[in-house]
Design a protein around this motif. Sequence first.
Motif, short mmCIF file in Angstrom:
data_model
loop_
_atom_site.label_atom_id
_atom_site.label_comp_id
_atom_site.label_asym_id
_atom_site.label_seq_id
_atom_site.Cartn_x
_atom_site.Cartn_y
_atom_site.Cartn_z
N PHE A 91 -13.26 10.45 -5.53
CA PHE A 91 -11.99 9.53 -5.66
C PHE A 91 -11.32 9.60 -4.23
N GLY A 92 -10.67 8.61 -3.85
CA GLY A 92 -9.98 8.86 -2.42
C GLY A 92 -8.50 8.77 -3.03
N ILE A 93 -7.77 9.32 -2.17
CA ILE A 93 -6.39 9.49 -2.51
C ILE A 93 -5.68 9.22 -1.20
N SER A 94 -4.65 8.19 -1.17
CA SER A 94 -3.95 7.63 -0.41
C SER A 94 -2.20 8.33 -0.65
N ILE A 95 -1.66 9.00 0.41
CA ILE A 95 -0.30 9.47 0.05
C ILE A 95 0.39 8.91 1.30
N SER A 96 1.55 8.24 1.03
CA SER A 96 2.34 7.57 2.23
C SER A 96 3.18 8.65 2.68
N GLU A 97 3.53 8.40 3.81
CA GLU A 97 4.56 9.32 4.63
C GLU A 97 5.74 9.69 3.86
N ARG A 98 6.32 8.38 3.30
CA ARG A 98 7.53 8.75 2.61
C ARG A 98 7.30 9.76 1.47
N SER A 99 6.29 9.84 0.87
CA SER A 99 5.99 10.69 -0.36
C SER A 99 5.64 11.98 0.38
N LEU A 100 5.09 12.21 1.34
CA LEU A 100 4.87 13.49 1.97
C LEU A 100 6.13 14.15 2.27
#
Length: 69
Positions: A35-44
């Motif tokens: 699976f690919g996971i994309s985490i936004s800068e805002r969430s980080l």
Amino acid sequence: MGLQLIIKAERNKIEKALGSLTSECEIFPIAEGLFGISISERSLLSAGEADVLQKLEPLTRFDRRRWLW
């Protein structure tokens, strides 16, 4: 910048590891068991990158790249 990861695990294990952060991430299938996971800068920034990576530590990660978006 956000964080892109490729994880080898069942989707439910990824969601369990991310906990409440799951709703802020994009999780998408790549191949059987990947699976690919994309985490936004805002969430980080909100959760803390170190904390996010620590949550995913028990899972096998194949890739860790930063992308601009």
